[in-house]
Motif scaffolding. Structure first.
Motif, mmCIF file in Angstrom:
data_model
loop_
_atom_site.group_PDB
_atom_site.id
_atom_site.type_symbol
_atom_site.label_atom_id
_atom_site.label_comp_id
_atom_site.label_asym_id
_atom_site.label_seq_id
_atom_site.Cartn_x
_atom_site.Cartn_y
_atom_site.Cartn_z
ATOM 1 N N SER A 59 7.251 5.112 4.699
ATOM 2 C CA SER A 59 6.197 5.498 5.638
ATOM 3 C C SER A 59 5.005 4.548 5.525
ATOM 4 N N TRP A 60 4.100 4.661 6.502
ATOM 5 C CA TRP A 60 2.866 3.879 6.441
ATOM 6 C C TRP A 60 2.049 4.298 5.219
ATOM 7 N N ALA A 61 2.134 5.558 4.831
ATOM 8 C CA ALA A 61 1.437 6.025 3.627
ATOM 9 C C ALA A 61 2.015 5.355 2.375
ATOM 10 N N ASP A 62 3.346 5.218 2.321
ATOM 11 C CA ASP A 62 3.988 4.528 1.187
ATOM 12 C C ASP A 62 3.497 3.090 1.089
ATOM 13 N N ILE A 63 3.426 2.431 2.233
ATOM 14 C CA ILE A 63 2.994 1.032 2.269
ATOM 15 C C ILE A 63 1.523 0.931 1.886
ATOM 16 N N ALA A 64 0.699 1.824 2.419
ATOM 17 C CA ALA A 64 -0.733 1.809 2.111
ATOM 18 C C ALA A 64 -0.986 1.999 0.621
ATOM 19 N N LYS A 65 -0.217 2.874 0.006
ATOM 20 C CA LYS A 65 -0.385 3.138 -1.434
ATOM 21 C C LYS A 65 -0.162 1.859 -2.241
ATOM 22 N N ARG A 66 0.777 1.043 -1.815
ATOM 23 C CA ARG A 66 1.120 -0.167 -2.558
ATOM 24 C C ARG A 66 0.284 -1.382 -2.168
ATOM 25 N N THR A 67 -0.391 -1.298 -1.009
ATOM 26 C CA THR A 67 -1.197 -2.434 -0.573
ATOM 27 C C THR A 67 -2.689 -2.195 -0.740
ATOM 28 N N GLY A 68 -3.049 -1.016 -1.247
ATOM 29 C CA GLY A 68 -4.446 -0.742 -1.552
ATOM 30 C C GLY A 68 -5.313 -0.423 -0.355
ATOM 31 N N GLY A 69 -4.719 0.103 0.690
ATOM 32 C CA GLY A 69 -5.491 0.453 1.877
ATOM 33 C C GLY A 69 -5.155 1.844 2.335
ATOM 34 N N THR A 70 -5.523 2.114 3.556
ATOM 35 C CA THR A 70 -5.211 3.417 4.142
ATOM 36 C C THR A 70 -3.968 3.289 5.016
ATOM 37 N N ARG A 71 -3.399 4.431 5.324
ATOM 38 C CA ARG A 71 -2.231 4.456 6.217
ATOM 39 C C ARG A 71 -2.586 3.834 7.552
ATOM 40 N N GLN A 72 -3.746 4.212 8.061
ATOM 41 C CA GLN A 72 -4.175 3.693 9.364
ATOM 42 C C GLN A 72 -4.367 2.184 9.328
ATOM 43 N N ALA A 73 -4.970 1.679 8.255
ATOM 44 C CA ALA A 73 -5.194 0.228 8.145
ATOM 45 C C ALA A 73 -3.874 -0.519 8.063
ATOM 46 N N ALA A 74 -2.921 0.018 7.308
ATOM 47 C CA ALA A 74 -1.606 -0.629 7.201
ATOM 48 C C ALA A 74 -0.913 -0.663 8.559
#
Length: 79
Positions: A59-74
């Motif tokens: 999910s975008w949340a999974d990606i955001a967690k690993r890239t240091g941002g928010t789901r929306q930003a990812a």
């Protein structure tokens, strides 16, 4: 088969090469365009990697967690 330890070691190797390229560009102005092109290549590869993990169901949340941002930003950056 994915092997996270090998991937981490490989990325550490790439990081050392990129740092060396940066040091070289600091002593040779003609290297600057090549270093900038490397950044563009890396950005493209990150986009491809995000597309691939999204295809694997992350999910975008999974990606955001690993890239240091928010789901929306990812999602805005790579979606």
């Amino acid at each position: 088969m994915k092997r996270p330890v090998d991937t981490a070691e490989y990325i550490a190797f790439v990081r050392r090469i990129v740092r060396a390229a940066g040091r070289r560009a600091g002593t040779d102005i003609e290297s600057l365009p090549h270093l900038i092109a490397l950044r563009s290549e890396l950005d493209g590869q990150i986009t491809e990697a995000v597309t691939a993990v999204r295809g694997d169901g992350y999910s975008w949340a999974d990606i955001a967690k690993r890239t240091g941002g928010t789901r929306q930003a990812a999602q805005q950056r790579w979606g």
